[in-house]
Design an enzyme around this catalytic site. Structure first.
Site, PDB file in Angstrom:
ATOM      1  N   HIS A   1     -54.627 -84.536 -31.983  1.00 54.72           N
ATOM      2  CA  HIS A   1     -53.384 -83.791 -32.160  1.00 54.72           C
ATOM      3  C   HIS A   1     -52.996 -82.971 -30.937  1.00 54.72           C
ATOM      4  O   HIS A   1     -51.866 -82.482 -30.889  1.00 54.72           O
ATOM      5  CB  HIS A   1     -53.492 -82.862 -33.380  1.00 54.72           C
ATOM      6  CG  HIS A   1     -53.662 -83.584 -34.695  1.00 54.72           C
ATOM      7  ND1 HIS A   1     -54.829 -84.208 -35.034  1.00 54.72           N
ATOM      8  CD2 HIS A   1     -52.809 -83.787 -35.733  1.00 54.72           C
ATOM      9  CE1 HIS A   1     -54.689 -84.754 -36.241  1.00 54.72           C
ATOM     10  NE2 HIS A   1     -53.485 -84.523 -36.687  1.00 54.72           N
TER      11      HIS A   1
ATOM     12  N   GLU B   1     -48.300 -97.732 -36.739  1.00 50.04           N
ATOM     13  CA  GLU B   1     -47.596 -97.429 -35.497  1.00 50.04           C
ATOM     14  C   GLU B   1     -47.171 -98.681 -34.746  1.00 50.04           C
ATOM     15  O   GLU B   1     -46.112 -98.703 -34.109  1.00 50.04           O
ATOM     16  CB  GLU B   1     -48.447 -96.523 -34.602  1.00 50.04           C
ATOM     17  CG  GLU B   1     -48.601 -95.096 -35.122  1.00 50.04           C
ATOM     18  CD  GLU B   1     -49.553 -94.953 -36.294  1.00 50.04           C
ATOM     19  OE1 GLU B   1     -50.294 -95.916 -36.582  1.00 50.04           O
ATOM     20  OE2 GLU B   1     -49.570 -93.885 -36.935  1.00 50.04           O
TER      21      GLU B   1
END
Ligand SMILES: Cc1ncc(C[n+]2csc(CCOP(=O)(O)OP(=O)(O)O)c2C)c(N)n1
Ligand SMILES: Cc1ncc(C[n+]2csc(CCOP(=O)(O)OP(=O)(O)O)c2C)c(N)n1
Ligand SMILES: [Mg+2]
Ligand SMILES: [Mg+2]
Lengths: 404, 324, 324, 404
Positions: B129, B60
């Site tokens: 999540h 990322e």
């Protein structure tokens, strides 16, 4: 193969190129890697390779001549696969929120897991159900996470098997830190059995900065840690060629410690190489990186659709290299296991599946009120206040019934 | 006018942006052949090629950091972070580089990078999540943060984010990806950094954004049955916040409830409460009340429905506001 | 009783902790022979050896991530982050791992890691060296955040952080490192998670923490000359916040000004404003007012004195509060 | 050397061990690295090495036979060192908040900087004043940062030299992204001159995850980027042996691209190797890592005190390897530069120093009010509101005078 590598001349339709390459080449040749048990079930006696400049003979770490051991490895892999199938079924039936299958990776997981000693400590990512099995984790416990009743599932201190970590690569640093703790324990009490950690991560996760930092730290402190990378060729839909041009095992060279690529579908080679690596780490010679070259035969998770990004042909290429198949062939061809053994296993797997199902159905969700106590070890006024508000609020409904 | 889901609307918005400006490119994990785990980029690689829709290595910081470099070279990168919780490995590049580039260069450089983050809970998922980390970004000057709650906004706001000269983080309410709505692809877009009054009311104001907008609207509808007229504002932009619209509303209604999924403590509701209390002190009949997550990591899926702010929690807060 | 600087008090606190518990160890960049860029760990490597005072490779995620591993093995790592702005490369490990470990394990595991972060401006430094990112951590459940403002607290709070079973981030007000004060090394320490009323007053309350505590006290002294009696509270703990102490004060004074160096927008002052407005709504004569940084990256050294909240800015906010 | 490596047996007093080692060994032997201009000023004609498995001849990239070029390299290094000294003096006199000296690293910086073409783009960390010089940045502009009047200082788009980045390693990713942009530009306009980026970072920064991710991305996309690591042996007080056990250049192997270690104090070798690497990158063959082995002869910054962590003896070891000294010896011994040249330089340096001082003293701080306009490119209500409040507040003081 790479979906993102910049084409040198002009843009090409990759799928077509890929199909053409495969069609041309026939079965994709196996890359250079350590192997004793070939896909056809033939066992070679020798296991040695050049590692970091000198030839290492892994044969002393091989357990290939002990039929009982071979059968037990097969048993683990067999039960594991059944566990995987049953869990997938449970997910399809709505009993699990998600399932992360491991079929194809049994050799890498059972081989490495069985190489661990009791005092070693494993840090999994989220697919290491096979390693869990070797550490004595109840398989049902694993499913608690996937049923959404916990983010953990077992007591890591008891099993020396850490909880699953979903943020890729984060656990590799924990493994190094834990190993640094083992070093210190050993120094203050030399009577302790030498111990090491093993950090699991995937080909995709290998690109994360945390993997790098963990290797830098491990090398710097000679930490007794084995990095175990399961290169199953895919990070969800992205092929491992996007993460690296060369075998991942070679990363180790850049840090000055040994890196070995082993056939991850050869449970015996994996076990031997991991044993060697753990001994290397435990004896104060620092970290080792193992790349287990394998294949994720199922979808990434039950939420994934591999037809979007890979050819069925690719999957078929790997079928003959199945880790179970080759050990079964070997056991049968060498007369090391008879039909009773295989039938017994089938029976055992059936029981396992039934128990699993029963276990899952019996799992009940926790109470949100109980979760408040798990945020902090010591009292915390905000948490206490919010818990009280939550209780009052819930009690209000108990009195009134919901409004809407 | 077409009816489409929010996911499809973003997909169409991205398609339009890619078609319009050759400097636009998408980057992220699994956004190519797979079309992203939520299929938001479905078909775009096929249409625009691997140079415009880039499956990156799995890292990322790498995604956001190289996007900054591409932006410096004149490109318009749109990064997808696969899930809210996975922005953290890339976090360094956002506050220390992306947000500061303009100030660092005394206004000479800009880095018009867009970061798309599906966020929020209610999808029965595991850790990392279902999170709502928007407040962490709002505190950082130099960023803009927006979150659409419907297909029309989704279609336009992603395009507005891409053409904006400043870095923009688009928080996409993932549990509403399949929520359908009308999209007018020809309508002139409204300012993405403004709030919108979705329902007029006189007795109290509820401010919500992203996934909680439908919940706030439902709560207002339920309150109406009890004879209460609730104004509902979709905040849309979390940084900057359109305090004018909220203040104007609260000046009329005298009561404000702010709802978000993120934990209340340190959440963006505190900023709203502080600023509106200051701006509308003399109009407020009750303190600004907040409905949000508890101070705990987002809990496991089996109990999330008790954790997530719902209609009842908003109604209960309204009750408390009316009790003053 | 001894007089010492805050830096020395932390040094002594660390020394005491290292001496007391062989599981305690310090980790960070340049903390060994150099004793840290602020010499806070001066002499400790010599005294306790390289296994207890560890110069790590230069990687913040590495420092915090391995500290978590060490804590899992029973150690008590105390990490030093060299400057506030350099916590970001290591940020992933804090909210996603350190803060969640206990919840993830259903309460089985704890990770008593301490992270020391010198923070705040006023030292004439460049970018990334004068920041106040505490609000980013406060929003994350599972962490505790404290900040001493004087030598006595510095000596004790670092030790309390180390013995605490929860992860604790200690924000050290770097421009006050050389501030001297009396330290009673035998005094039983007060709860590090409680606020302390440093000055009693009747007309308004000023809450500050860390580097701004001396500023708040000076402002109160200046206000006294104008005939105003200001109560000053040193918050000390940013997570949890001791709302009881603040509420009790505001219930008496009717006015609250919160001051911090961090930007106002999205800062911890918003949380205080929201919660105190709720708890003391009927006692408040004026809205809670905030004095903080502007919504911009911390500016260059030559203008920082105009940026940093000072006595005048606090007095001006008090004036506004009194004007209601 | 390592302050933190775990001792195998028992804890040892490292300083003593280090002194003893040095005393025993005499001058520390130079490690394996590319070099043409030896510390004694003798120039060898040949410059080749095995890189990633094949022998590369760097001689075509050498500019050792052009006296004017050699003199101009010397000039750059000479002026640079004077710049460094003057800046240090300005800091000591309170005119700069801080200074980051580079003495000792002139060879690495001028050599690599001069290898760049106009269209290439450099991403420095915070010590690359020499590279700045080669990119045409006014040296006074650099001091604006250190006087605290800006965090930037020059227009990067004009100089193709990015702003200094203080968060270690963050810029390495920007360099890769920028290079990916160059690739795309090249594809859409093949008439553009091939270009590459160069990313500077130190031995300390090499441990950061961002360096890893930048190498992974660069390899994956064949990005035209040269990673230029100045291993000056220290990360503030921590020796490079804590960051790595093996030459940092070897990291490249793990990513499958070439890595080269060059004598960073040999400006000619650095220039040649960097030229080769840039050509490699520009021609579509992907990234290269260069490790320039050098030494930070001064303190880390003017706020640092090296006596706390390194022996004066260490520093003295490096003095004979000075990059300026050896080129001066060569120029003199070969009759390539006469006294007039050296005197002219001294005069030029004196003027430079005087200009610098005048420039610094003339620098005025910005107005905080102006900074509000630099946060966002487009209008922002909160910034506008806060600016208004700030203006009103300041105006209040103008009316009243300050209160305290
Ligand atoms: C930091 C982070 N980024 C993204 C994800 C989302 N994600 C989950 S699994 C996965 C692919 C992982 O691939 P690999 O490391 O090869 O492991 P495998 O799934 O093949 O076992 C991704 C991108 C994540 N969990 N963590
Ligand atoms: C991410 C980050 N962590 C810590 C620091 C503080 N710091 C500044 S310079 C430095 C040492 C850098 O060493 P190296 O990379 O070898 O470069 P050198 O200073 O030797 O040129 C440190 C730790 C920083 N600037 N950035
Ligand atoms: Mg994989
Ligand atoms: Mg260095």
């Amino acid at each position: 193969m790479s979906g993102s590598r910049l084409p040198t001349a002009e843009f090409e339709a990759e799928d077509m190129v890929r199909s053409a390459q495969i069609a041309e080449a026939g079965l994709v040749p196996e890359p250079e890697m350590l192997q004793v048990l070939a896909p056809d079930g033939v066992l070679s006696a020798n296991l040695s390779a050049e590692v970091a400049g000198s030839v290492v003979d892994f044969s002393p770490y091989l357990s290939s001549t002990d039929p009982a051991h071979l059968r037990s490895l097969y048993r683990d892999m067999f039960l594991l696969r059944r566990f995987d199938q049953e869990s997938t079924a449970l997910q399809r039936q709505g009993q699990l929120a998600l399932w992360v299958p491991l079929t194809g990776q049994e050799g890498a997981q059972i081989g490495s897991g069985r190489a661990l000693e009791q005092q070693d400590y494993a840090f999994p990512t989220y697919r290491e159900h096979g390693v869990a099995l070797t550490r004595g984790v109840e398989l049902t416990e694993i499913l608690r996470l996937f049923r959404g009743v916990t983010n953990g599932g077992w007591d890591p201190r008891e099993k020396n098997f850490h909880l699953y970590t979903l943020v890729l690569a984060a656990q590799s640093l924990h493994a190094v830190g834990y190993a640094m703790g083992m070093q210190r324990d050993q120094l203050s009490d030399p009577a302790l059995p030498p111990a090491a950690t093993i950090a699991y991560f995937g080909d995709g996760a290998s690109s994360e900065g945390d993997v790098h930092e963990s290797m830098v730290f491990a090398a710097s402190f000679d930490a007794p840690v084995v990095f175990f990378c399961q290169n199953n060729q895919w990070a969800i839909s992205v092929p491992s060629t996007v993460q690296t041009r060369v075998p991942l095992a070679r990363r180790a060279e850049g840090y000055g410690f040994p890196g070995v690529r082993v056939d991850g579908n050869d449970v015996l080679a994996v076990e031997a190489v991991t044993r060697w690596a753990l001994e290397h780490a435990r004896s104060g010679r620092g970290p080792v990186l193992i790349e287990a070259y394998t294949y994720r035969m199922s979808a990434h998770t039950t939420a994934d659709d591999p037809t979007k990004y890979r050819l069925t042909q690719d999957e078929q290429e790997w079928r003959p290299r199945d880790p179970l198949l080759r050990l079964e062939t070997h056991l049968r061809s060498q007369g090391l296991a008879d039909e009773t053994f295989f039938e017994g296993l089938t029976q055992e797997a059936r029981t396992l599946a039934a128990d699993l199902r029963a276990g899952v159905l019996a799992m009940t969700g926790p109470d949100l009120a109980d979760r408040f106590a798990m945020v902090y070890a010591e009292p915390h006024p905000l948490v206490q206040e919010e818990l009280q508000l939550f209780r009052d609020y819930e009690a209000g409904f108990a009195d009134e019934g919901t409004r809407d | 006018m077409a009816t489409m889901t929010i996911a499809k609307a973003i997909n169409e918005g991205l398609r339009a942006a890619l078609a319009q400006d050759p400097r636009t490119l998408l980057m992220g994990e699994d956004i190519g052949d797979l079309g992203g785990v939520y299929r938001v980029t479905d078909g775009l690689k096929k249409e625009f090629g691997a140079l415009r829709v880039v499956d990156t290595p799995l890292a990322e910081s790498g995604i956001i950091g190289t996007a900054i470099g591409l932006a410096l070279r004149g490109y318009r990168p749109v990064c997808e972070i696969q899930f809210d919780g996975f922005v953290f490995p890339g976090l360094n590049q956002i506050p220390t580089q992306l947000a500061k580039l303009r100030t660092r260069s005394d206004g000479m450089l800009s880095a018009p990078v867009v970061i798309r983050i599906p966020y929020g809970g209610g999808i029965g998922s595991g850790e990392h999540h279902p999170e709502s980390p928007e407040a962490l970004f709002a505190h950082t000057a130099g960023l803009r943060i927006i979150t659409p709650s419907n297909a029309q906004d989704a279609y336009w706001m992603i395009q507005q984010a891409i053409t904006c000269e400043d870095p923009v983080i688009v928080f996409e309410p993932k549990r509403r990806y399949w929520l359908k709505g009308e999209v007018d692809t020809s309508a002139p877009a409204v300012d993405p950094f403004s709030a919108q009054v979705l329902r007029r009311g006189t007795d109290a104001t509820v401010v919500a954004y992203g996934p909680l907008v439908p919940v706030a609207l439902a709560a207002a509808a339920a309150a109406e049955e009890d004879g209460r007229s609730i104004e509902v504002i979709d905040l849309r932009s979390i940084s900057p916040i359109d305090f004018d619209t909220v203040t104007e509303s609260v000046a009329r209604t005298g009561r404000l409830v702010v709802a978000h999924e993120a934990p209340t403590f340190g959440g963006i509701g505190g900023e709203l409460a502080a600023r509106i209390s200051e701006r509308a002190f003399l109009s407020l009949e009750a303190p600004v009340l907040r409905v949000g997550g508890f101070h705990m990591p987002y809990p496991v899926a089996r109990v999330e429905e008790h954790y997530l702010p719902d209609i009842d929690r908003i109604l209960e807060a309204l009750d408390r506001a009316f009790a003053y």
